[in-house]
Design a protein around this motif. Structure first.
Motif, PDB file in Angstrom:
ATOM      1  N   CYS A   1       5.969  15.796  -0.475  1.00 37.62           N
ATOM      2  CA  CYS A   1       6.158  17.320  -1.425  1.00 37.62           C
ATOM      3  C   CYS A   1       6.327  18.096  -0.491  1.00 37.62           C
ATOM      4  O   CYS A   1       7.717  18.662  -1.397  1.00 37.62           O
ATOM      5  CB  CYS A   1       4.474  17.266  -1.484  1.00 37.62           C
ATOM      6  SG  CYS A   1       4.168  16.280  -2.686  1.00 37.62           S
ATOM      7  N   LEU A   2       7.004  18.075   0.902  1.00 33.31           N
ATOM      8  CA  LEU A   2       7.723  18.835   1.680  1.00 33.31           C
ATOM      9  C   LEU A   2       8.855  18.883   1.815  1.00 33.31           C
ATOM     10  O   LEU A   2      10.331  19.091   2.037  1.00 33.31           O
ATOM     11  CB  LEU A   2       6.856  18.706   2.860  1.00 33.31           C
ATOM     12  CG  LEU A   2       5.437  19.790   2.968  1.00 33.31           C
ATOM     13  CD1 LEU A   2       5.165  19.283   5.053  1.00 33.31           C
ATOM     14  CD2 LEU A   2       5.905  21.339   3.268  1.00 33.31           C
ATOM     15  N   THR A   3       9.181  16.985   1.909  1.00 39.44           N
ATOM     16  CA  THR A   3      10.698  16.732   1.643  1.00 39.44           C
ATOM     17  C   THR A   3      11.294  16.881   0.458  1.00 39.44           C
ATOM     18  O   THR A   3      13.147  17.326   0.001  1.00 39.44           O
ATOM     19  CB  THR A   3      10.443  14.868   2.046  1.00 39.44           C
ATOM     20  OG1 THR A   3      10.308  14.863   3.564  1.00 39.44           O
ATOM     21  CG2 THR A   3      11.827  14.540   2.437  1.00 39.44           C
ATOM     22  N   THR A   4      10.390  16.131  -0.427  1.00 38.28           N
ATOM     23  CA  THR A   4      11.160  15.852  -2.246  1.00 38.28           C
ATOM     24  C   THR A   4      10.457  16.076  -3.335  1.00 38.28           C
ATOM     25  O   THR A   4       8.891  15.994  -2.561  1.00 38.28           O
ATOM     26  CB  THR A   4      12.581  14.859  -1.801  1.00 38.28           C
ATOM     27  OG1 THR A   4      13.323  14.719  -3.519  1.00 38.28           O
ATOM     28  CG2 THR A   4      12.193  13.442  -2.015  1.00 38.28           C
TER      29      THR A   4
ATOM     30  N   SER B   1      -3.157  11.829   3.204  1.00 36.50           N
ATOM     31  CA  SER B   1      -2.142  13.280   3.486  1.00 36.50           C
ATOM     32  C   SER B   1      -0.351  12.650   3.738  1.00 36.50           C
ATOM     33  O   SER B   1      -0.098  13.950   3.331  1.00 36.50           O
ATOM     34  CB  SER B   1      -2.026  13.273   5.074  1.00 36.50           C
ATOM     35  OG  SER B   1      -2.579  11.603   5.934  1.00 36.50           O
ATOM     36  N   PHE B   2      -0.299  11.333   2.843  1.00 34.99           N
ATOM     37  CA  PHE B   2       0.853  10.961   3.267  1.00 34.99           C
ATOM     38  C   PHE B   2       2.118  12.297   1.953  1.00 34.99           C
ATOM     39  O   PHE B   2       2.779  11.797   2.264  1.00 34.99           O
ATOM     40  CB  PHE B   2       1.558   9.659   3.455  1.00 34.99           C
ATOM     41  CG  PHE B   2       0.602   9.431   1.934  1.00 34.99           C
ATOM     42  CD1 PHE B   2       1.843   8.815   1.000  1.00 34.99           C
ATOM     43  CD2 PHE B   2      -0.546   8.016   1.356  1.00 34.99           C
ATOM     44  CE1 PHE B   2       1.749   8.356  -0.137  1.00 34.99           C
ATOM     45  CE2 PHE B   2      -0.961   7.459   0.267  1.00 34.99           C
ATOM     46  CZ  PHE B   2       0.457   7.872  -0.650  1.00 34.99           C
ATOM     47  N   TRP B   3       1.116  11.757   0.750  1.00 38.27           N
ATOM     48  CA  TRP B   3       1.162  12.570  -0.200  1.00 38.27           C
ATOM     49  C   TRP B   3       2.392  13.890   0.758  1.00 38.27           C
ATOM     50  O   TRP B   3       2.941  14.307  -0.060  1.00 38.27           O
ATOM     51  CB  TRP B   3       0.730  12.795  -1.878  1.00 38.27           C
ATOM     52  CG  TRP B   3       1.130  13.314  -2.378  1.00 38.27           C
ATOM     53  CD1 TRP B   3       1.237  14.126  -3.541  1.00 38.27           C
ATOM     54  CD2 TRP B   3       2.174  12.815  -3.061  1.00 38.27           C
ATOM     55  NE1 TRP B   3       1.989  13.958  -4.271  1.00 38.27           N
ATOM     56  CE2 TRP B   3       2.566  13.379  -4.102  1.00 38.27           C
ATOM     57  CE3 TRP B   3       3.240  10.993  -2.938  1.00 38.27           C
ATOM     58  CZ2 TRP B   3       3.953  13.444  -5.197  1.00 38.27           C
ATOM     59  CZ3 TRP B   3       4.450  11.485  -4.012  1.00 38.27           C
ATOM     60  CH2 TRP B   3       4.619  11.906  -5.094  1.00 38.27           C
TER      61      TRP B   3
ATOM     62  N   LYS C   1       0.993  -1.254   0.641  1.00 30.91           N
ATOM     63  CA  LYS C   1       0.129  -0.324   0.288  1.00 30.91           C
ATOM     64  C   LYS C   1       1.078   1.337  -0.196  1.00 30.91           C
ATOM     65  O   LYS C   1       2.015   0.876   0.466  1.00 30.91           O
ATOM     66  CB  LYS C   1      -0.876  -0.232   0.770  1.00 30.91           C
ATOM     67  CG  LYS C   1       0.070   0.404   2.473  1.00 30.91           C
ATOM     68  CD  LYS C   1      -1.128  -0.301   4.167  1.00 30.91           C
ATOM     69  CE  LYS C   1      -0.856   0.208   5.227  1.00 30.91           C
ATOM     70  NZ  LYS C   1      -1.003  -0.348   5.728  1.00 30.91           N
ATOM     71  N   GLY C   2       0.206   2.044  -0.247  1.00 31.81           N
ATOM     72  CA  GLY C   2       0.880   3.591  -0.271  1.00 31.81           C
ATOM     73  C   GLY C   2       1.628   3.933   1.114  1.00 31.81           C
ATOM     74  O   GLY C   2       1.085   3.730   1.626  1.00 31.81           O
TER      75      GLY C   2
ATOM     76  N   ASN D   1      -8.344  20.100  -4.363  1.00 32.52           N
ATOM     77  CA  ASN D   1      -8.470  19.982  -5.548  1.00 32.52           C
ATOM     78  C   ASN D   1      -7.402  19.669  -5.750  1.00 32.52           C
ATOM     79  O   ASN D   1      -6.637  20.221  -7.239  1.00 32.52           O
ATOM     80  CB  ASN D   1      -8.617  21.649  -5.639  1.00 32.52           C
ATOM     81  CG  ASN D   1      -9.124  21.448  -7.849  1.00 32.52           C
ATOM     82  OD1 ASN D   1      -9.564  21.362  -7.569  1.00 32.52           O
ATOM     83  ND2 ASN D   1      -9.033  22.825  -8.409  1.00 32.52           N
ATOM     84  N   ASN D   2      -7.306  18.202  -5.388  1.00 34.19           N
ATOM     85  CA  ASN D   2      -5.887  17.600  -6.509  1.00 34.19           C
ATOM     86  C   ASN D   2      -6.069  15.992  -6.436  1.00 34.19           C
ATOM     87  O   ASN D   2      -5.717  15.114  -6.366  1.00 34.19           O
ATOM     88  CB  ASN D   2      -5.129  17.735  -5.422  1.00 34.19           C
ATOM     89  CG  ASN D   2      -5.005  16.962  -3.990  1.00 34.19           C
ATOM     90  OD1 ASN D   2      -5.706  17.166  -3.442  1.00 34.19           O
ATOM     91  ND2 ASN D   2      -3.773  17.507  -3.008  1.00 34.19           N
TER      92      ASN D   2
END
Length: 531
Positions: free
Chosen positions: A342-345, A336-338, A297-298, A404-405
């Motif tokens: 995005c905040l890291t890399t 939320s994990f995505w 799982k993601g 909106n994503n």
């Protein structure tokens, strides 16, 4: 019959015509009836052996025997383990390892090895070509004893698979009775059930007898020298234990397997969590050319881990199949994990840096147009080797507000982001000159109209899928020899409306249009109620 009569003049009665077999047939093949041999003399037994060796079944060419066994066993799905030819559709072959099943070990199947000597070898090759072993010390020791007793079977194993248990059942006999002492009384935390009382269900604990990768690789090196495909299944559970690489914490050596060319990792988070973990495995597989990694799982940790590994892939690795999310359903919003990723890399940039050395690439997960832009900038048109790209889009990562994503055919923001991804891929063909197959598709199992899931495919210079004036213009510049087979302006053949509602298409509707204009999706995003 009296003693003086001539027995030779007696004529036995003829068998009736209604009998289906008037003459007794002689059995063919190497099957021998031991009672018949024992009842006859030595000369008759010798003649029977000669007749059996010259039977029609034994004299058939080897190819005919192969076809007969393929009909009985089924076509060997993993037959291409050692004979994979490079082709434009390689990405479909890459994804085939998840469906490569082992042959059945049923008694009525392996007893066919007793038919003839030729069949014995052919059937044993099929039965032992792909074997699966539980990665515990007891199971590996039993397998070692088996192959030591039957050394001729070792050369038949081409695909060896190990699965690591993530929990084991705790036996009630091994539980300890702990007593909590207080000032007035002693309260037992675990009591033994009395006769007649209900017994609690089984409890589980982390396994304590799993093998390490050092032991697994050592077994393959010693017992299976001809194996060329190695599968490792790490298992899945909440807070799973990681498979240890070394039995001795101070050791840093994994036995080298020179014959292994394909590595398949299922539930990879339990096998590889850092770049150091992967580099240790890669060092033990010097001739590795194909790597398949999939996650149950993601997770943000899986994206961050692969983001550090992909830019540092070995140069001899040419085929990569990576599945980070396998839940093929649309999203209202990105999880939320995505946001943590995005905040890291920017994962797409790190993944694109692996493209210059690859020949075939298959990926399932989140991606955006930055991936193709970076891959084109890192590639040399004269030296690029990338021949096929197959991407299954979970969602298109984009810098939009949290609300909106999402994804889906009724989300025009997602459709426009998917178009930008296709435009970037088409423009990258100017640098990726060796690409013969390009596939980008979105899969939504809950879609009311599955045939309208956006996709784009370039194969044999023929394009199908979504199109727009921008895509056509970019295609004419990057690959002038390629063009769209058709250009449809509407969705009349794929959707059915009634009273302003989108109805489910009939079962015999057109499966997937050859072309879908991007602006046509506005029809589905105009506030129409989907039923």
């Amino acid at each position: 019959m009296e003693d003086g009569e001539d027995k030779e003049n007696i004529i036995p009665p003829a068998r009736p015509s209604s009998t289906p077999f008037p003459q007794q047939e002689i059995p063919e093949g190497d099957i021998q009836c031991m009672r018949h041999v024992e009842a006859t003399d030595a000369s008759s037994a010798c003649s029977y052996t000669v007749a059996a060796s010259t039977s029609a079944l034994c004299n058939l060419p080897l190819e005919i025997h192969e076809c007969i066994l393929d009909h009985l066993f089924g076509v060997r799905l993993s037959a291409s383990a050692t004979t994979r030819a490079s082709c434009a559709g390689r990405s479909k072959v890459l994804r085939g390892w998840s469906t490569a099943l082992r042959h059945s070990r049923r008694r009525d199947v392996w007893e066919l090895a007793l038919v003839t000597e030729k069949w014995r070898q052919l059937i044993q090759e099929r039965l032992y070509r792909h074997i699966k072993i539980k990665a515990t010390r007891e199971s590996v020791d039993q397998a070692m004893v088996w192959f030591e007793r039957h050394p001729h079977l070792c050369r038949y194993v081409k695909h060896i698979e190990f699965w690591f248990p993530v929990f084991q059942q705790r036996s009630p006999a091994t539980r300890t009775l702990r007593v909590l002492s207080t000032s007035n009384q002693q309260t037992p935390l675990l009591t033994v059930p009395q006769p007649g009382e209900p017994v609690a269900g089984p409890t589980y604990q982390t396994p304590n007898n799993n093998c390490t990768l050092e032991e697994v690789f050592g077994f393959v090196r010693y017992a299976l020298p001809e194996a060329c495909v190695l599968s490792l299944e790490g298992g899945e559970r909440k807070k799973p234990p990681m498979v240890r690489q070394f039995r001795d914490p101070n050791s840093r050596f994994i036995p080298v397997l020179e014959k292994i060319t394909t590595l398949v990792c299922k539930s990879q988070w339990n096998l590889i969590r850092t770049n150091e973990d992967f580099q240790n495995i890669a060092a033990a597989l010097p001739n590795l050319t194909e790597w398949h990694g999939s996650y149950a799982k993601g997770k943000s940790k899986s994206y961050l881990c692969m983001g550090t590994i992909l830019p540092r892939l070995p140069t001899h690795l040419t085929n990569l199949n990576l599945c980070l999310e396998s839940d093929f359903r649309r999203e209202a919003v990105s999880p939320s994990f995505w946001g943590k990723v995005c905040l890291t890399t920017h994962f797409c940039v790190g993944m694109a840096k692996a493209m210059p050395t690859l020949e075939h690439f298959a990926y399932t997960g989140r991606v955006c147009h930055t991936f193709f832009d970076t891959a084109a900038s890192w590639s040399n048109p004269r030296t690029t080797r990338l021949k096929s790209i197959d991407i299954v889009v979970k969602n298109v990562c984009r810098a939009t507000p949290q609300w909106n994503n999402g994804s889906g055919i009724t989300d025009m923001s997602f459709i426009l982001a998917f178009e930008a991804l296709v435009i970037s891929a088409v423009r990258a063909l100017g640098k990726l000159t060796a690409v013969e197959l390009l596939q980008i598709k979105f899969i939504d199992l809950d879609s009311i109209v599955p045939s309208l899931n956006p996709y784009f495919e370039l194969k044999d210079n023929r394009c199908t899928g979504i199109w727009s004036d921008t895509i056509v213009e970019a295609l004419n510049k990057a690959r002038p020899t390629a063009n769209f087979a058709t250009k449809s302006d509407g969705l009349d053949d794929a959707v059915f409306f009634k009273d302003g509602q989108l109805l489910r298409p009939p079962p015999l509707a057109k499966p997937r249009p050859d072309s879908i204009k991007v602006s046509s999706y506005m029809t589905l995003c105009g506030g129409i109620t989907i039923t």
